[in-house]
Write an enzyme that holds these catalytic residues in place. Sequence first.
Site, PDB file in Angstrom:
ATOM      1  N   ASN A  91       0.874  -1.176   0.000  1.00  0.00           N
ATOM      2  CA  ASN A  91       0.000   0.000   0.000  1.00  0.00           C
ATOM      3  C   ASN A  91       0.907   1.221   0.000  1.00  0.00           C
ATOM      4  O   ASN A  91       1.505   1.549   1.026  1.00  0.00           O
ATOM      5  CB  ASN A  91      -0.898  -0.015   1.243  1.00  0.00           C
ATOM      6  CG  ASN A  91      -1.716   1.247   1.386  1.00  0.00           C
ATOM      7  OD1 ASN A  91      -1.796   2.056   0.452  1.00  0.00           O
ATOM      8  ND2 ASN A  91      -2.329   1.431   2.551  1.00  0.00           N
TER       9      ASN A  91
ATOM     10  N   LYS B 140       0.082   4.261  -0.326  1.00  0.00           N
ATOM     11  CA  LYS B 140      -0.540   5.471   0.229  1.00  0.00           C
ATOM     12  C   LYS B 140      -0.253   6.659  -0.695  1.00  0.00           C
ATOM     13  O   LYS B 140      -0.224   6.481  -1.907  1.00  0.00           O
ATOM     14  CB  LYS B 140      -0.050   5.712   1.664  1.00  0.00           C
ATOM     15  CG  LYS B 140      -0.190   4.443   2.519  1.00  0.00           C
ATOM     16  CD  LYS B 140      -0.025   4.656   3.981  1.00  0.00           C
ATOM     17  CE  LYS B 140      -0.219   3.315   4.692  1.00  0.00           C
ATOM     18  NZ  LYS B 140      -0.195   3.435   6.141  1.00  0.00           N
TER      19      LYS B 140
ATOM     20  N   HIS C 151      -9.745   1.517   4.153  1.00  0.00           N
ATOM     21  CA  HIS C 151      -8.502   1.597   4.929  1.00  0.00           C
ATOM     22  C   HIS C 151      -8.732   2.515   6.128  1.00  0.00           C
ATOM     23  O   HIS C 151      -9.488   3.483   6.038  1.00  0.00           O
ATOM     24  CB  HIS C 151      -7.374   2.131   4.042  1.00  0.00           C
ATOM     25  CG  HIS C 151      -6.037   2.076   4.720  1.00  0.00           C
ATOM     26  ND1 HIS C 151      -5.636   3.039   5.606  1.00  0.00           N
ATOM     27  CD2 HIS C 151      -5.039   1.161   4.662  1.00  0.00           C
ATOM     28  CE1 HIS C 151      -4.425   2.709   6.075  1.00  0.00           C
ATOM     29  NE2 HIS C 151      -4.050   1.573   5.514  1.00  0.00           N
TER      30      HIS C 151
ATOM     31  N   GLU D  14      -7.123   4.847   7.326  1.00  0.00           N
ATOM     32  CA  GLU D  14      -6.886   6.280   7.072  1.00  0.00           C
ATOM     33  C   GLU D  14      -8.079   6.906   6.360  1.00  0.00           C
ATOM     34  O   GLU D  14      -8.383   8.088   6.557  1.00  0.00           O
ATOM     35  CB  GLU D  14      -5.581   6.448   6.277  1.00  0.00           C
ATOM     36  CG  GLU D  14      -4.369   6.183   7.170  1.00  0.00           C
ATOM     37  CD  GLU D  14      -3.150   5.625   6.458  1.00  0.00           C
ATOM     38  OE1 GLU D  14      -3.048   5.744   5.225  1.00  0.00           O
ATOM     39  OE2 GLU D  14      -2.286   5.044   7.153  1.00  0.00           O
TER      40      GLU D  14
ATOM     41  N   GLU E  39      -6.068  -4.778  10.099  1.00  0.00           N
ATOM     42  CA  GLU E  39      -5.018  -3.802  10.366  1.00  0.00           C
ATOM     43  C   GLU E  39      -5.318  -3.046  11.657  1.00  0.00           C
ATOM     44  O   GLU E  39      -6.081  -2.065  11.647  1.00  0.00           O
ATOM     45  CB  GLU E  39      -4.921  -2.794   9.209  1.00  0.00           C
ATOM     46  CG  GLU E  39      -4.557  -3.400   7.883  1.00  0.00           C
ATOM     47  CD  GLU E  39      -3.901  -2.367   6.967  1.00  0.00           C
ATOM     48  OE1 GLU E  39      -2.755  -2.602   6.558  1.00  0.00           O
ATOM     49  OE2 GLU E  39      -4.518  -1.331   6.696  1.00  0.00           O
TER      50      GLU E  39
ATOM     51  N   GLY F  74       2.081   2.080  10.692  1.00  0.00           N
ATOM     52  CA  GLY F  74       3.076   3.145  10.593  1.00  0.00           C
ATOM     53  C   GLY F  74       3.760   3.482  11.909  1.00  0.00           C
ATOM     54  O   GLY F  74       4.415   4.515  12.030  1.00  0.00           O
TER      55      GLY F  74
ATOM     56  N   SER G 224       2.824  -2.329  10.344  1.00  0.00           N
ATOM     57  CA  SER G 224       4.250  -2.494  10.630  1.00  0.00           C
ATOM     58  C   SER G 224       4.764  -3.905  10.327  1.00  0.00           C
ATOM     59  O   SER G 224       5.677  -4.388  11.000  1.00  0.00           O
ATOM     60  CB  SER G 224       4.570  -2.088  12.078  1.00  0.00           C
ATOM     61  OG  SER G 224       4.272  -0.711  12.269  1.00  0.00           O
TER      62      SER G 224
HETATM   63  P1  PGA Z   1       2.506   0.089   7.585  1.00  0.00           P
HETATM   64  O1  PGA Z   1       1.071   0.406   6.887  1.00  0.00           O
HETATM   65  O2  PGA Z   1       2.969  -1.221   7.011  1.00  0.00           O
HETATM   66  O3  PGA Z   1       3.378   1.242   7.176  1.00  0.00           O
HETATM   67  O4  PGA Z   1       2.268   0.027   9.053  1.00  0.00           O
HETATM   68  C1  PGA Z   1       0.144  -0.613   6.636  1.00  0.00           C
HETATM   69  C2  PGA Z   1      -1.101  -0.041   6.028  1.00  0.00           C
HETATM   70  O5  PGA Z   1      -1.546   1.042   6.430  1.00  0.00           O
HETATM   71  O6  PGA Z   1      -1.704  -0.656   5.108  1.00  0.00           O
END
Ligand code: PGA
Length: 257
Positions: free
Chosen positions: A13, A15, A100, A102, A173, A179, A219
């Site tokens: 992803n 982003k 997602h 976000e 998630e 993140g 992560s």
């Molecule tokens: P990350 O993000 O691996 O940077 O924690 C995962 C995601 O938001 O899909």
Amino acid sequence: MSMAPRTKLLAGNWKMNKLSSELPGFFEAFARELGAGAPGAEILFAVPYTLLAKARELAAPRGIEIAAQNVHSEPNGAFTGEVSFAMLKDVGIGATLIGHSERRQYFGETDEAVAKKTKAALAQGVKPIVCVGETLAEREANLTGEVVGRQLDAVLKGLGNPKTLGNLVIAYEPVWAIGTGRSATSAQAQDVHRFIRARVVAHSSREAADSLRILYGGSANPANIAELLAQADIDGALVGGASLKPADFAAMVRAAG
Ligand code: PGA
């Protein structure tokens, strides 16, 4: 009872990252890092809209799928700034992330909107990768099951209790792990993945649940991926930060098989 093994899916992803000028170098480096031989997992990158067409052109010959990060449920109309399923398909895209955290957190996406998009995706033959997950406060209040259950129920109810779920993919998630460098432990993740699969059995069928891929995200990195993927109900990963780095993501794909 025989059960077809679920092919692992390693999904990046990106982003809101990368420009078109970075794509050729990225995919060349990624292929080099991956090395020869068929990878033991399906590989997908969810990229910004502006990169979809070019990324697909570069990735498809390498057997890599490109997905969108969001989509609108309506077929067309007065929805300024939105992109429809037909528009995705118009540039050769057959998969998208939906809901997602976000999108839920910063853009007000509700369970209802996520359910509508998922239903539309399955009707349109676009693979939906639907994201669910609890916040830290919710986990600390022992509400993980309630929150993930609610998010999942909205999606499954919206589909009207079908026996099969097509190419639906679920990504668990935990928001506190995204993140932050603080991944869920493999045991924490497996607990929730098992819970999700059981919920799908209740809503749909054992068969649908057995063939459903449930990805872990938050992560995930080259150091923890093998242990995560070794869990019975973890069928791949949705990877943010580490998917921006060809060597890291290639290492994670290799760990899958
Ligand atoms: P990350 O993000 O691996 O940077 O924690 C995962 C995601 O938001 O899909």
